[in-house]
Design an enzyme around this catalytic site. Structure first.
Site, PDB file in Angstrom:
ATOM      1  N   GLU A  68      42.926  17.549 -16.352  1.00 57.14           N
ATOM      2  CA  GLU A  68      43.818  16.493 -16.834  1.00 57.14           C
ATOM      3  C   GLU A  68      45.101  16.365 -16.021  1.00 57.14           C
ATOM      4  OE1 GLU A  68      42.030  14.854 -18.441  1.00 57.14           O
ATOM      5  OE2 GLU A  68      41.789  15.322 -20.547  1.00 57.14           O
TER       6      GLU A  68
ATOM      7  N   HIS B 242      41.731  26.178 -20.498  1.00 57.86           N
ATOM      8  CA  HIS B 242      40.406  25.599 -20.734  1.00 57.86           C
ATOM      9  C   HIS B 242      39.555  26.582 -21.515  1.00 57.86           C
ATOM     10  CE1 HIS B 242      36.585  23.578 -20.016  1.00 57.86           C
ATOM     11  NE2 HIS B 242      37.324  22.514 -19.779  1.00 57.86           N
TER      12      HIS B 242
HETATM   13  N1  CMC Z   1      49.917  26.067 -22.872  1.00 61.07           N
HETATM   14  C1  CMC Z   1      50.393  27.162 -23.497  1.00 61.07           C
HETATM   15  N2  CMC Z   1      49.612  28.085 -24.100  1.00 61.07           N
HETATM   16  C2  CMC Z   1      48.287  27.863 -24.060  1.00 61.07           C
HETATM   17  C3  CMC Z   1      47.733  26.753 -23.401  1.00 61.07           C
HETATM   18  C4  CMC Z   1      48.594  25.835 -22.786  1.00 61.07           C
HETATM   19  N3  CMC Z   1      48.139  24.769 -22.151  1.00 61.07           N
HETATM   20  N4  CMC Z   1      46.383  26.806 -23.520  1.00 61.07           N
HETATM   21  C5  CMC Z   1      46.107  27.901 -24.241  1.00 61.07           C
HETATM   22  N5  CMC Z   1      47.255  28.547 -24.557  1.00 61.07           N
HETATM   23  C6  CMC Z   1      47.386  29.789 -25.287  1.00 61.07           C
HETATM   24  C7  CMC Z   1      47.221  29.585 -26.782  1.00 61.07           C
HETATM   25  O1  CMC Z   1      48.442  29.294 -27.401  1.00 61.07           O
HETATM   26  C8  CMC Z   1      46.653  30.909 -27.208  1.00 61.07           C
HETATM   27  O2  CMC Z   1      47.701  31.841 -27.270  1.00 61.07           O
HETATM   28  P1  CMC Z   1      47.704  32.989 -28.427  1.00 61.07           P
HETATM   29  O3  CMC Z   1      46.443  33.758 -28.210  1.00 61.07           O
HETATM   30  O4  CMC Z   1      48.947  33.757 -28.140  1.00 61.07           O
HETATM   31  O5  CMC Z   1      47.713  32.247 -29.726  1.00 61.07           O
HETATM   32  C9  CMC Z   1      45.779  31.327 -26.021  1.00 61.07           C
HETATM   33  O6  CMC Z   1      46.321  30.643 -24.899  1.00 61.07           O
HETATM   34  C10 CMC Z   1      44.324  30.888 -26.185  1.00 61.07           C
HETATM   35  O7  CMC Z   1      44.281  29.557 -26.613  1.00 61.07           O
HETATM   36  P2  CMC Z   1      43.060  28.931 -27.405  1.00 61.07           P
HETATM   37  O8  CMC Z   1      43.573  27.775 -28.184  1.00 61.07           O
HETATM   38  O9  CMC Z   1      42.312  29.989 -28.138  1.00 61.07           O
HETATM   39  O10 CMC Z   1      42.143  28.473 -26.240  1.00 61.07           O
HETATM   40  P3  CMC Z   1      41.054  27.361 -26.321  1.00 61.07           P
HETATM   41  O11 CMC Z   1      39.936  27.799 -25.479  1.00 61.07           O
HETATM   42  O12 CMC Z   1      40.705  26.994 -27.704  1.00 61.07           O
HETATM   43  O13 CMC Z   1      41.892  26.159 -25.701  1.00 61.07           O
HETATM   44  C11 CMC Z   1      42.526  24.195 -24.661  1.00 61.07           C
HETATM   45  C12 CMC Z   1      41.517  25.367 -24.682  1.00 61.07           C
HETATM   46  C13 CMC Z   1      42.181  23.239 -23.550  1.00 61.07           C
HETATM   47  C14 CMC Z   1      42.443  23.463 -26.010  1.00 61.07           C
HETATM   48  C15 CMC Z   1      43.950  24.761 -24.474  1.00 61.07           C
HETATM   49  O14 CMC Z   1      44.029  25.488 -23.263  1.00 61.07           O
HETATM   50  C16 CMC Z   1      45.024  23.680 -24.526  1.00 61.07           C
HETATM   51  O15 CMC Z   1      45.458  23.328 -25.610  1.00 61.07           O
HETATM   52  N6  CMC Z   1      45.465  23.147 -23.351  1.00 61.07           N
HETATM   53  C17 CMC Z   1      46.462  22.088 -23.327  1.00 61.07           C
HETATM   54  C18 CMC Z   1      45.812  20.732 -23.576  1.00 61.07           C
HETATM   55  C19 CMC Z   1      44.952  20.282 -22.407  1.00 61.07           C
HETATM   56  O16 CMC Z   1      45.306  20.439 -21.248  1.00 61.07           O
HETATM   57  N7  CMC Z   1      43.796  19.711 -22.765  1.00 61.07           N
HETATM   58  C20 CMC Z   1      42.823  19.238 -21.767  1.00 61.07           C
HETATM   59  C21 CMC Z   1      41.642  20.140 -21.722  1.00 61.07           C
HETATM   60  S1  CMC Z   1      40.655  19.946 -20.237  1.00 61.07           S
HETATM   61  C22 CMC Z   1      39.798  18.475 -20.542  1.00 61.07           C
HETATM   62  C23 CMC Z   1      38.523  18.738 -21.203  1.00 61.07           C
HETATM   63  O17 CMC Z   1      37.573  19.171 -20.530  1.00 61.07           O
HETATM   64  O18 CMC Z   1      38.481  18.505 -22.396  1.00 61.07           O
END
Ligand code: CMC
Length: 359
Positions: A301, A246
């Protein structure tokens, strides 16, 4: 500048606070614990919207007004119309929502609050070759949604479980869809346009589109002993594990536990819950090993998927049900933005080529 506007504060709001360090959510002065399981959709909508729209009926009258809005939407849009069966459910609900004329008044707001409740069951039934079912205005919005989906009145426990879900996801700070809705509302385009922006942002898998893929993951894993190898393989391919991570929470998302409690209360398939718990534990362990510098915990989710599945929604419609809950938040934020009166218009830094200097 911050990629993805991370840590940028873009609004003051009285609507909700997400404390990502403590894992706490407050909506309109109440904690998630006080709200989830104790408040219905209508009461939540009144709580969030009454301050912005004084002509909106109060919590006692809102169920009747919302029931009437469902009936009028059904008659104006669903009944006798050719529903867009070639679209997926989220796109179909968005297309039907676009038929609601724009405005900033209480009547428009009521129609938009009712829209996903009427349109989601209708498009799902039509996709299965069934006729849509007309709303029953005497029911609560949660109970009526389930009735229009399945054809029978739901049990009290089922209606309460859906209410718990809708209240749990009603608002969550300046998430992507709420921000999109506020940007559009700030141009004074109208509430329907703001909600359409919200739906469009919500449908992506990094936001509200994740719970469908959670079900695909559970189905593919099948049994607890398969969890670790399946998850390792997915991460080796570069996939993200849906339902984990998240932008704001650095601890477990409190909404995950609110929804898990609702699943237990519902007495849903315990084998499915046991599988989900095993997959969750395996995923958390692997994410800790692979991303030691980044706390990746369970988000809303993961258990959304299980709860909506237990209530009879197909995975492809989970985002529509999320929209049903979050529309309350989008509308409240849209009104808050309109009341503030300022157009949202940030700046960008140009990094492209410059025209050739004259010699
Ligand atoms: N599985 C594997 N790796 C992950 C995941 C995950 N679910 N989430 C983040 N990471 C990794 C990502 O690859 C990155 O790694 P690196 O630094 O080595 O490139 C690191 O963690 C940071 O990720 P980020 O994309 O900078 O983090 P963010 O704050 O932009 O992402 C997120 C938040 C929700 C988009 C992400 O955690 C994700 O894609 N999760 C899976 C999809 C999901 O469950 N979505 C529902 C979100 S909750 C509902 C809502 O409130 O919207």
């Amino acid at each position: 500048m911050s990629d993805g506007l991370e840590n940028v504060v873009a609004a003051h709001t009285v609507l909700s606070e997400v404390d990502g360090q403590a894992g706490r959510l407050i909506v309109c002065g109440r904690s998630l614990d006080e709200l989830a399981g104790h408040t219905g959709f209508e009461e939540m909508a009144a709580l969030m919207l009454a301050g912005f729209v004084p002509e909106l009926p109060g919590p006692k009258e809102l169920p009747t007004a919302l029931g009437a809005a469902r009936v009028s939407l059904y008659e104006a849009v669903v009944s006798g119309a050719r529903l867009p069966a070639e679209l997926g459910p989220v796109e179909a609900v968005r297309a039907l929502t676009a038929l609601i004329p724009d405005g900033e008044d209480a009547g428009t707001l009521l129609k938009l609050l009712a829209a996903p409740a009427v349109f989601t069951p209708a498009v799902l039934r039509v996709a299965k070759g069934l006729s849509p079912i007309a709303p029953d205005p005497s029911l609560t919005q949660a109970a009526d949604t389930l009735r229009m989906l399945g054809g029978n009145a739901p049990t009290q426990e089922q209606a309460r479980a859906l209410d718990t879900y809708l209240v749990t996801v009603a608002d969550h700070g300046l998430n992507a869809s709420t921000f999109a809705a506020r940007v559009v509302a700030s141009t004074r385009a109208g509430l329907a346009s703001a909600v359409l922006a919200g739906i469009s942002a919500l449908k992506g898998p990094l936001h509200g589109g994740a719970p469908g893929p959670v079900i695909e993951m559970l189905d593919a894993i099948g049994a607890p002993e398969n969890a670790r190898p399946w998850l390792e393989e997915a991460l080796d391919r570069g996939d993200r594990l849906m339902g984990f991570g998240h932008r704001i929470y650095r601890v477990r998302d409190p909404r995950a536990d609110a929804l898990k409690a609702a699943i237990r209360k519902l007495g849903a398939d315990t084998g499915r819950l046991a599988l989900a718990e095993a997959v969750e534990q395996a995923a958390l362990a692997i994410l800790r090993e692979r991303k030691p510098g980044r706390t990746l915990e369970t988000n809303v989710e993961f258990y959304t998927a299980l709860l909506l599945e237990a209530l009879g929604f197909p995975p492809e419609a989970f985002t529509c049900v999320f929209a049903l809950g979050r529309t309350t938040g989008w509308l409240a934020h849209a009104h808050e933005q309109i009341a503030g009166g300022k157009l949202i218009r940030p700046q960008s830094v140009y990094v492209g080529p410059r025209p050739q200097q004259a010699a």
